[in-house]
Motif scaffolding. Structure first.
Motif, mmCIF file in Angstrom:
data_model
loop_
_atom_site.group_PDB
_atom_site.id
_atom_site.type_symbol
_atom_site.label_atom_id
_atom_site.label_comp_id
_atom_site.label_asym_id
_atom_site.label_seq_id
_atom_site.Cartn_x
_atom_site.Cartn_y
_atom_site.Cartn_z
ATOM 1 N N THR A 1 -4.312 -8.438 -1.748
ATOM 2 C CA THR A 1 -5.827 -8.278 -1.395
ATOM 3 C C THR A 1 -6.648 -9.601 -1.478
ATOM 4 O O THR A 1 -7.837 -9.548 -0.879
ATOM 5 N N TYR B 85 1.056 -1.213 -0.021
ATOM 6 C CA TYR B 85 0.015 0.087 0.012
ATOM 7 C C TYR B 85 0.827 1.309 -0.008
ATOM 8 O O TYR B 85 0.702 2.195 -0.573
ATOM 9 N N GLU C 40 -9.041 1.528 1.285
ATOM 10 C CA GLU C 40 -9.786 0.293 0.812
ATOM 11 C C GLU C 40 -11.387 0.558 0.437
ATOM 12 O O GLU C 40 -12.103 0.999 1.321
ATOM 13 N N GLN D 151 -13.296 -2.307 5.766
ATOM 14 C CA GLN D 151 -12.766 -1.360 4.646
ATOM 15 C C GLN D 151 -11.887 -0.494 5.295
ATOM 16 O O GLN D 151 -12.164 0.834 5.417
ATOM 17 N N LEU E 262 -8.875 -0.059 -4.364
ATOM 18 C CA LEU E 262 -7.908 0.854 -3.723
ATOM 19 C C LEU E 262 -7.599 1.991 -4.305
ATOM 20 O O LEU E 262 -7.570 2.424 -5.448
#
Length: 330
Positions: free
Chosen positions: A193, A59, A115, A90, A126
Motif C-alpha cells: 500500500t 487484499y 481502502e 480510496q 484497510l
C-alpha cells in the motif's frame, strides 16, 4: 428539488442493480454511457489484466484471514476468480476467490475490502466488511463510506524504547511464523500500500527479523483480535523511505482490530514515518506501461470501457499500440 433526467435515471438504475447483486455478480449489468461504474475483471482468463494484481491478491488473502479468524477455519488461498472495484482514490474491492482445505471440499468465498483514508505515517488503512461463502443469503449491499468503515481510527503508537515487559509484549518465536502466515501478509500489505508497484520478486526477498505483539485488550497473545504488531525485517532493496539496500533492517507497525458488532476487521499500518524516523519520501521511477507493452510484458486490456482510458499523448499512443482494442471513439 432534484431534477430527473435519463442520465440520472440510468445511474440510479445501475447502482440499484449493483446493490441487489451484492457487488459481485455484475454479468449482464451495463454501465450507463458517460459515467463510471464498477470495473469488473475475470481473473481466470489469461488475457485479462487488472490493476495492481500483487496488491489485489493480498487484499484477497486479508479477507480470507478474516473469514478464518471469525469462523475457526483453516482455508488456504487457491486462486482469484474475479474482482470488481470502484474507480476512486480510496477504492472498494468485491473479490471472489477459491479456497481449499485438505479436510473439506473446495470453497468459493465472496470478500468485500475497502481502502480507508491514507494519512501521514499511515499508508495502510484497510477494512474487510464482507467475508462469506458464495450463495450465502444477504441483504442488498450498500457501498461503505471509507471514512466510516474503519472501526478503529486510533493513532498508531510510537516504536517502544524496549520490549522487556512480557505482560505487555509477546515475542513471536521463529517456529511460530510459518503457522501464522498472517504476520507476513500484514507486512506485505503495509509495503504494497506504500508502493503499489512492488512485484512478487520484491516481496519474496523479505526476511522477518523479529515480531512482537502488544495486546490492546488484555494480555498479548498470537490470537489477540485487537493488537499492535511490531515487525522488523530486511531484504527490501528499494524503498520510498529510509536507507537503500537489502541489508537495512526496517520497521513496520500494524494495528489490528475487529468490530464485534459488525464483524469488520481493520488494519492500520505505517512504514517509515510511523516510527518517528526523520526521512523524506523519495520517488522510485518505474518503467511506463507503454515500454512494458512493447517489451511484451503487458497483455492488451479487454473489458468494459466507460470512457477514454487515458488522455493526452500517452493515451493516444496507447490506443495506437492496441492496448485498448475495445475502445472506440464516436
Amino acid at each position: 428539488m432534484s431534477v430527473w433526467t435519463p442520465f440520472t435515471g440510468g445511474q440510479m438504475e445501475y447502482w440499484r442493480q449493483v446493490r441487489e447483486s451484492g457487488g459481485f455478480n455484475l454479468e449482464g449489468i451495463s454501465v450507463p454511457r458517460g459515467t463510471t461504474g464498477l470495473m469488473s475483471y475475470d481473473c481466470e482468463r489469461e488475457d485479462v489484466r487488472y490493476p495492481y494484481p500483487v496488491l489485489v491478491e493480498r487484499y484477497a488473502r486479508f479477507g480470507l484471514h478474516r473469514y478464518n479468524m471469525c469462523n475457526a477455519t483453516n482455508l488456504q488461498f487457491h486462486h482469484l476468480k474475479k474482482v470488481s472495484l470502484t474507480m476512486i482514490c480510496q477504492a472498494i474491492y468485491f473479490i471472489t476467490l477459491a479456497a481449499c482445505d485438505p479436510a473439506t471440499s473446495p470453497v468459493t468465498l465472496e470478500l468485500g475490502v475497502a481502502e480507508g483514508c491514507r494519512k501521514p505515517g499511515r499508508s495502510l488503512s484497510l477494512t474487510c466488511f464482507i467475508a462469506r461463502p458464495l450463495g450465502t443469503p444477504s441483504e442488498p449491499v450498500q457501498l461503505p463510506n471509507t471514512e466510516l468503515v474503519v472501526v478503529d481510527d486510533a493513532q498508531l503508537p510510537c516504536w517502544p524504547s524496549d520490549f522487556n515487559d512480557t505482560q505487555r509484549f509477546y515475542e513471536v518465536k521463529e517456529s511460530e511464523l510459518q503457522d501464522n502466515d498472517w504476520i507476513r501478509l500484514n507486512l506485505e500489505l503495509a509495503l504494497c500500500t506504500n508502493d503499489r508497484n512492488l512485484e512478487v520478486s520484491d516481496l519474496s526477498q523479505l526476511q522477518i527479523v523479529n515480531v512482537l505483539i502488544e495486546g490492546i485488550q488484555g494480555n498479548a497473545t498470537l490470537q489477540a483480535a485487537a493488537a499492535n504488531v511490531y515487525i522488523t525485517f530486511k531484504g527490501l532493496a528499494m524503498s520510498r523511505v529510509g536507507e537503500l539496500g537489502e541489508h537495512v533492517v526496517r520497521k513496520v507497525i500494524i494495528r489490528r482490530a475487529i468490530n464485534e458488532l459488525t464483524g469488520c476487521m481493520t488494519l492500520l499500518g505505517g512504514y517509515g514515518f510511523s516510527i518517528g524516523e526523520a526521512t523524506e519520501e523519495r520517488f522510485i521511477p518505474r518503467p511506463s506501461f507503454i515500454s512494458l507493452y512493447e517489451a511484451g510484458n503487458i497483455v492488451p486490456f479487454r473489458g468494459p470501457m466507460t470512457g477514454p482510458p487515458l488522455g493526452g499523448f500517452i493515451g493516444r499512443k496507447a490506443i495506437e499500440l492496441g492496448l485498448f482494442p475495445d475502445y472506440r471513439q464516436d
